[in-house]
Design an enzyme around this catalytic site. Structure first.
Site, PDB file in Angstrom:
ATOM      1  N   ASP A   9       0.860  -1.169   0.000  1.00  0.00           N
ATOM      2  CA  ASP A   9       0.000   0.000   0.000  1.00  0.00           C
ATOM      3  C   ASP A   9       0.907   1.233   0.000  1.00  0.00           C
ATOM      4  OD1 ASP A   9      -2.999   0.993   1.850  1.00  0.00           O
ATOM      5  OD2 ASP A   9      -2.201   1.557  -0.093  1.00  0.00           O
TER       6      ASP A   9
ATOM      7  N   GLY B 211       0.856   4.356   1.434  1.00  0.00           N
ATOM      8  CA  GLY B 211       1.228   5.220   2.545  1.00  0.00           C
ATOM      9  C   GLY B 211       0.213   6.299   2.882  1.00  0.00           C
ATOM     10  N   GLY B 212      -0.593   6.707   1.906  1.00  0.00           N
ATOM     11  CA  GLY B 212      -1.569   7.777   2.162  1.00  0.00           C
ATOM     12  C   GLY B 212      -2.511   7.418   3.291  1.00  0.00           C
TER      13      GLY B 212
ATOM     14  N   ASP C 225      -2.662   7.941  -2.744  1.00  0.00           N
ATOM     15  CA  ASP C 225      -4.014   8.513  -2.808  1.00  0.00           C
ATOM     16  C   ASP C 225      -4.398   9.131  -1.474  1.00  0.00           C
ATOM     17  OD1 ASP C 225      -4.038   6.073  -1.430  1.00  0.00           O
ATOM     18  OD2 ASP C 225      -6.179   5.816  -1.819  1.00  0.00           O
TER      19      ASP C 225
ATOM     20  N   GLY D 249     -11.424   4.293   0.005  1.00  0.00           N
ATOM     21  CA  GLY D 249     -12.385   5.186   0.640  1.00  0.00           C
ATOM     22  C   GLY D 249     -13.578   4.508   1.268  1.00  0.00           C
TER      23      GLY D 249
ATOM     24  N   ASP E 249      -8.078  -7.234   1.389  1.00  0.00           N
ATOM     25  CA  ASP E 249      -7.056  -7.326   2.440  1.00  0.00           C
ATOM     26  C   ASP E 249      -7.638  -6.785   3.739  1.00  0.00           C
ATOM     27  OD1 ASP E 249      -6.611  -4.262   1.867  1.00  0.00           O
ATOM     28  OD2 ASP E 249      -5.442  -4.758   3.659  1.00  0.00           O
TER      29      ASP E 249
ATOM     30  N   CYS F 129     -12.404 -27.477  10.941  1.00  0.00           N
ATOM     31  CA  CYS F 129     -11.167 -26.865  10.442  1.00  0.00           C
ATOM     32  C   CYS F 129     -10.015 -27.860  10.533  1.00  0.00           C
ATOM     33  CB  CYS F 129     -10.839 -25.622  11.285  1.00  0.00           C
ATOM     34  SG  CYS F 129      -9.310 -24.802  10.765  1.00  0.00           S
TER      35      CYS F 129
ATOM     36  N   CYS G 249      -6.752 -26.940  10.320  1.00  0.00           N
ATOM     37  CA  CYS G 249      -5.495 -26.205  10.515  1.00  0.00           C
ATOM     38  C   CYS G 249      -4.707 -26.804  11.682  1.00  0.00           C
ATOM     39  CB  CYS G 249      -5.774 -24.722  10.772  1.00  0.00           C
ATOM     40  SG  CYS G 249      -6.200 -24.305  12.469  1.00  0.00           S
TER      41      CYS G 249
ATOM     42  N   CYS H 117      -6.319 -26.324  15.138  1.00  0.00           N
ATOM     43  CA  CYS H 117      -7.505 -27.154  15.413  1.00  0.00           C
ATOM     44  C   CYS H 117      -7.179 -28.638  15.485  1.00  0.00           C
ATOM     45  CB  CYS H 117      -8.574 -26.889  14.351  1.00  0.00           C
ATOM     46  SG  CYS H 117      -9.272 -25.247  14.502  1.00  0.00           S
TER      47      CYS H 117
ATOM     48  N   HIS I 234      -4.954 -19.943  12.955  1.00  0.00           N
ATOM     49  CA  HIS I 234      -6.299 -20.445  12.660  1.00  0.00           C
ATOM     50  C   HIS I 234      -7.129 -19.425  11.878  1.00  0.00           C
ATOM     51  CE1 HIS I 234     -10.305 -22.050  12.900  1.00  0.00           C
ATOM     52  NE2 HIS I 234     -10.687 -20.857  13.353  1.00  0.00           N
TER      53      HIS I 234
END
Ligand SMILES: CNc1nc2cc3c(=O)[nH]c(N)nc3c(CCN)c2[nH]1
Length: 373
Positions: free
Chosen positions: A95, A97-98, A149, A219, A269, A307, A309, A312, A338
């Site tokens: 990203d 930085g703004g 931005d 935004g 994200d 799950c 993982c 779990c 997890h």
């Protein structure tokens, strides 16, 4: 110019705007829709890169603002770039930085040139501009660089948002100008426009003919009510080109991911999975589990029976509650693992559901089990 990063639309759902695609980068391909784990300071917090890779993550996000302030992009460059520095050989999106200056740094002034701010670490004075952001992201060597931005605050009056988006467009053109010979890194533009559908259309029209390989919707997820966010999103996704990647910034709880996919978003994200893990919260197939709750004191079952993982498969809720109560480091490690695994797997299930023309059924099945959001 040939783009380092390209998007390929593979299939669109017949009943919604959900779509299945693939992003190709110099560090491998990314199946979409995709959730990108956030590794702000060159680490996905409490996770080793091998674990992030093992769960199936193909791209992570890192941050210009943080790495510029600490350790400094020159050090990361000297280390051979961010991939080498953090031992991650798949794709990285940084990203610009703004947003981080507005949300973290002590903002001092926004001018046409850029943004003056004080570091949230030591109060030192700094300046970020489109060119400076591109220089930093080039030094980091990320596969996808986000344009510099301004994420307009919420609420913000229409006039402010209009002037801000027009400046963001001018900043994007400066980014593109500076970026043009970085053939191993691609630049994504960012649509702004606040909660004003007509301004979002204006923003899109100003940036889509810059022929970038991907465009983000910025935004949003800035404190606005969910209905408003989804209404604005529903309207503005269509203004972005269908043949380019679409990235909704800062979105990542299960319901928002489903709603975003349904409206045609490819990339997401959010810090949520690792952040709530550090506060003892887990996302499970049956809703959120707050591990510090006394009811888990003698609950020797795993967090999520569905799950597979590492957490779990090897630990009980009672143990996880114990770790959290003792403020043990392993608590954040196991819950982060997890939660990320849960979201990455959920996106994989969404991709399969779109391929099999049963996205809506999967969404409803998930919502019925997950319960209230
Ligand atoms: C958590 N909500 C949220 N909204 C965002 C908007 C922008 C946004 O409008 N622009 C940029 N550059 N980043 C954003 C981010 C950071 C994404 N990692 C956002 N995060």
């Amino acid at each position: 110019m040939k783009h380092a990063v390209t998007y390929e639309l593979l299939k669109t759902d017949q009943r919604t705007k959900a779509r299945r695609g693939r992003v190709t980068t110099p560090h491998g391909t990314i199946e979409t829709p995709v959730f990108m784990p956030v590794g702000t300071a060159a680490t996905v917090k409490a996770m080793r890169p091998e674990q992030v890779k093992e769960m199936g993550a193909e791209i992570i996000l890192s941050n210009t603002y943080h790495l510029y302030l600490r350790p400094g992009h020159d050090i990361v460059k000297a280390a051979g770039g961010l991939h080498k520095f953090m031992n991650w050989d798949k794709a990285i999106l940084t990203d610009s930085g703004g947003f981080q200056v507005f949300s973290l740094g002590a903002l001092r002034k926004i001018t046409e040139e850029g943004v003056e701010f004080r570091s949230h670490i030591d109060g030192s004075k700094h300046m970020l501009s489109p060119e400076k952001s591109m220089e930093i992201q080039n030094a980091l060597g990320s596969d996808i660089m986000m344009a510099f931005d301004e994420c307009a605050p919420y609420p913000a009056d229409r006039n402010y948002v209009k002037n801000s988006l027009e400046r963001t467009t001018r900043w994007l053109k400066r980014c593109k100008e500076y970026h043009q010979n970085m053939e191993n890194q691609s630049l994504f533009g960012i649509m702004q426009g606040g909660m004003y559908k007509d301004l979002r259309y204006e923003s899109a029209m100003q940036i889509v003919d810059l022929d970038l390989p991907g465009y983000a919707i910025g935004g949003l997820s800035v404190g606005e009510p969910k209905e408003l966010m989804l209404d604005v999103l529903d309207d503005c996704v269509d203004h972005l080109p269908a043949e380019k990647a679409r990235y909704l910034m800062g979105v990542g709880s299960p319901d928002y991911l489903f709603e975003g996919v349904e409206r045609g978003v490819d990339m997401f994200d959010c810090v949520l999975p690792t952040r709530i893990a550090r506060h003892g919260m887990a996302m499970t197939s049956y809703g959120r589990v707050n591990i510090k709750n006394a009811k888990y004191e003698r609950d020797f079952e795993p967090l999520d029976p569905e799950c597979d993982c590492y957490t779990c498969k090897n630990y009980s809720k009672a143990y996880l509650r114990h770790l959290y109560k003792c403020d043990e480091m392993l608590s954040a490690m196991l819950l982060s693992n997890h939660n990320l695994h849960f979201l990455v797997k959920m996106m994989g299930n969404i991709r399969t559901a779109i391929e099999e023309e049963r996205f809506l059924e999967y969404k409803n099945e998930f919502y019925a089990k997950y319960g209230r959001f």
